[in-house]
Structures are given as C-alpha cells and as structure tokens.
Scaffold this motif. Structure first.
Motif, PDB file in Angstrom:
ATOM      1  N   PRO A 123     -19.664  40.105-100.269  1.00 17.90           N
ATOM      2  CA  PRO A 123     -18.258  39.660-100.299  1.00 17.90           C
ATOM      3  C   PRO A 123     -18.044  38.321-100.991  1.00 17.90           C
ATOM      4  O   PRO A 123     -16.976  38.071-101.552  1.00 17.90           O
ATOM      5  N   TRP A 155     -14.200  43.618-107.624  1.00 17.64           N
ATOM      6  CA  TRP A 155     -14.213  42.992-106.293  1.00 17.64           C
ATOM      7  C   TRP A 155     -13.012  43.451-105.473  1.00 17.64           C
ATOM      8  O   TRP A 155     -13.136  43.741-104.278  1.00 17.64           O
ATOM      9  N   PHE A 159     -13.377  45.199-101.843  1.00 18.45           N
ATOM     10  CA  PHE A 159     -13.029  44.450-100.636  1.00 18.45           C
ATOM     11  C   PHE A 159     -11.534  44.242-100.420  1.00 18.45           C
ATOM     12  O   PHE A 159     -11.142  43.674 -99.396  1.00 18.45           O
ATOM     13  N   ARG A 338     -14.555  48.447 -90.955  1.00 16.25           N
ATOM     14  CA  ARG A 338     -14.116  48.928 -92.265  1.00 16.25           C
ATOM     15  C   ARG A 338     -12.938  49.883 -92.140  1.00 16.25           C
ATOM     16  O   ARG A 338     -12.094  49.948 -93.030  1.00 16.25           O
ATOM     17  N   PHE A 344     -12.968  40.367 -93.161  1.00 15.04           N
ATOM     18  CA  PHE A 344     -14.380  40.722 -93.236  1.00 15.04           C
ATOM     19  C   PHE A 344     -15.050  40.764 -91.870  1.00 15.04           C
ATOM     20  O   PHE A 344     -16.106  41.363 -91.721  1.00 15.04           O
TER      21      PHE A 344
END
Length: 389
Positions: A123, A155, A159, A338, A344
């Motif tokens: 991340p 990215w 994420f 997730r 995160f």
C-alpha cells in the motif's frame, strides 16, 4: 601579304588580346591579393581589374559569359537530429513502478524473500506517485508527468476500493456473529486493562494470541462475566458467549500456536480458529519467512480438511493478505477488511501502524463490517468484524 597562319586564324584586334596566364600569376605574386573580374565575349574581349594589399596571399574571382561559375566554398552541413523529449528516464521509471505494482504477485522470493517484503508494504508504494511528479516538475518534462498517470492508475485500482466505506447496513432481524482477534503481546504491561477494553468491544467471540503463563489467568478473570466459555492451549485462546465444542490443537509449529473450536451459536455452528504464525524478521539475510511460510502451509492443510461450512480464522499472520507466500491460506478464505472495511486497517506497530498483519478471514459467511480498534497495552491493535450467516 598575310602569312599562312594569319589566313587560317580568325582576325583578332590587338585590343582584344587576353593577358597570358603567366602574366596574371606574376601580378598576383607582386600585389599579394588579387581580385580579378572579367567579361569574355564571343569576340574574345576581356576586362580585368586588380587591386592589391601587399599581403602574401591572393584570391581570384573571375566571371563572365562562357566561363565556369564562381566556386563558393561553404562549411560542410552538419545533419541536425530531432531533440529528444525531456525526462525520458523519469518516464521510464514511472512505467517501471506501474509494472512492479501491477505484477507484485510475480515478484520472486528467490533472493532475500524480496517478494514477500514488497507485498507487505505494497500500500505504501502509492508514495511513489507524488515523488515521481516532483521529479517531473524538476525536469520540467511533460512526458514524465504524463507517465506518472500509469502508477497512479494501478495503485488506485489496487487500493482505491479500500479507501471507501464498504460497511453494509444491517437489515432488521439480521442474525450473525461479531468476532474479535488480538495479539495481546506477552510483554503487555497491563493485561487487565487490555481485557477490559476487549470486553467493552461487545464481540461474541474473542481470539487471543501470544498469551503468557502470567497473563492468561488475568484474561480469564476479567472476561468471565462477559465471555463465560473459554479455552486456552499454549499461547492461544478463545473466549466466547456461546458454548465451545470440538476443541483441538492445530499443529502448525513445534509448540502450540493455533487451535480450533466450534462456537455453538443460536444461528448454527461456526468453526473458529485462533492462529499465530511464526514471526518474521528483516535483517542482513533479507526477509526471513521460512518458518512462517511452513506454518501457513500446515494451517492451509487443516483448513482444507475442515468439514464445517462456516469458518472464521482470527489471529496474527505475520504477513499481509497480499503476500503471495500466504496464498495457501488466503486462497481458501476472504478478508473481512477487504470486503467490508474502510481504509487499510493497519494493525502493527500499535503506536503508528503501517501494515496489517492481523486479520479476520472467513468462509461461508458474509462480512457486514470490519474495523480496527484503538491501541491497548499490546504492540498490535485488535481487529473485529460483524458477520452474517
């Protein structure tokens, strides 16, 4: 009477006679620099003008009809190439970063286990985007700036969903289970305070790892009122509001680091695992993960043999969900964070968490919400999830 030579040659007036070449050469030598211009006609007339400066060099220019054109000497033409765009190296660096992010699962562990290390901090690769933009600005390169779009897009694809809230609204009458996992840290200076914080979290099942001989009785005492059912094997334990049956050790290491039990909930039985995989270290030898990877393979074998349709695994995996070395486990289970978490959910180190090595993995149930709790006296933060049957 004209001679035979005069009869055979065309008549030329005396004034039309040209200056012999030998005389011109002598004149050039005498004056140093000579400029001569002349006009030669078909009748053979010529006009010459000479000037001299007294230097020892000479230049002669001669023009006229019938004569060769003057020679003009110029410097040889140097071929000019199209200038290269500025910042090509920075643009290539940006594309390399994008490829590395997109193909992170293919980074090998053959040398120093760099693949696992890179995937653990994956991340944080997003920090490369502003850095690459800064380098493009210093170089004033549009090409490099446009190339930064590649790693930014990769990215965001990896994420971006984690940054949006995915918590589902619980429908009226929904039944389920709230679970919590925590590495309580065997060196925790305040196990009683940690136990009280966990009790306030209002979870149905608690999975605690890294228990010590001194701290286990403290957790049993502090959690007895809210979680009357508990079992401890070695350094791992389960506390539950519901009866625990079919308790068994899961052999993933030479000493006990995992257990399995069935939580008999009102909605049906759930197989609950508490697991603590082997620790990893970053040293001169690289990212040491051999024992952890072996423990993951043994845990994966136990999960493949699990007969229960509903499975929840909580604990400290000493690796992230993206770590390809943990694929034997993660390929069988889904991460509640997730699917239903926001952000995160970093858990370690507790003071300033930068990685998520503690997780809630599930099969046969639907995560409604997932979150990370505030720090306790441990060096890890607790993780929790609400599950629907």
């Amino acid at each position: 009477m004209p001679s035979t030579e005069e009869r055979l040659s065309p008549e030329r007036p005396p004034s039309a006679r040209t200056i012999p070449a030998e005389a011109e050469a002598e004149a050039e030598t005498a004056t140093g620099t000579v400029t001569a211009t002349g006009t030669r006609t078909a009748t053979g007339t010529a006009t010459a003008t000479a000037t001299g400066t007294g230097s020892g060099t000479g230049t002669t220019t001669e023009t006229g009809p019938g004569s060769e054109p003057p020679s003009t000497r110029t410097a040889p033409q140097v071929p000019t190439s199209t200038p290269r765009p500025r910042g090509r190296r920075r643009a290539l660096l940006a594309l390399f970063c994008a490829a590395l992010m997109a193909l992170h699962s293919l980074v090998p562990n053959t040398a120093l286990n760099l693949g696992s290390l890179f995937q653990t901090v994956l991340p944080w690769t997003g920090l490369a985007v502003p850095l690459l933009l800064a380098l493009a600005a210093v170089r004033r390169s549009r090409l490099a700036a446009v190339a930064v779009l590649a790693p930014a897009l990769v990215w965001a694809t990896l994420f971006g969903p984690a940054l949006t809230g995915k918590r589902s609204a619980e429908a009226p009458g929904t039944t389920g289970l709230t679970v919590l996992g925590h590495n309580v840290d065997e060196a925790n200076p305040d196990p009683a305070g940690t136990a009280r914080a966990l009790a306030r979290a209002d979870a149905d099942v608690l999975a605690l790892v890294e228990l010590s001989e001194g701290s286990t009785p403290v957790y049993a005492r502090e959690l007895a009122a809210t979680h009357p059912h508990h079992v401890v094997l070695g350094g791992v334990g389960l506390w539950s509001r519901h009866r625990l049956t079919a308790v068994a050790e899961v052999e993933i290491m030479p000493w006990t680091r995992a257990l399995r039990a069935t939580a008999e909930t009102p909605e049906g039985p759930v197989a609950v695992y508490a697991a603590h995989l082997a620790s990893v270290r970053v040293s001169g030898a690289g990212f040491t993960t051999a024992r952890r990877n072996e423990a993951a393979r043994k845990l994966a074998a136990a999960l493949r043999a699990e007969a229960a349709p509903r499975v929840v695994v909580l604990g400290d995996f000493n690796g992230t969900y993206q770590d390809a070395a943990l694929a034997p486990v993660t390929s069988q289970l889904r991460s509640a964070q997730r699917e239903a978490g926001k952000g995160f959910g970093f858990t370690y180190p507790a003071a300033f968490p930068v990685v998520r090595i503690d997780d809630v993995l599930v099969k046969g149930v639907t995560p409604l919400a997932s979150w990370t709790l505030p720090a306790t006296g441990s060096d890890h933060r607790p993780v929790a999830a609400m599950l629907r049957f």
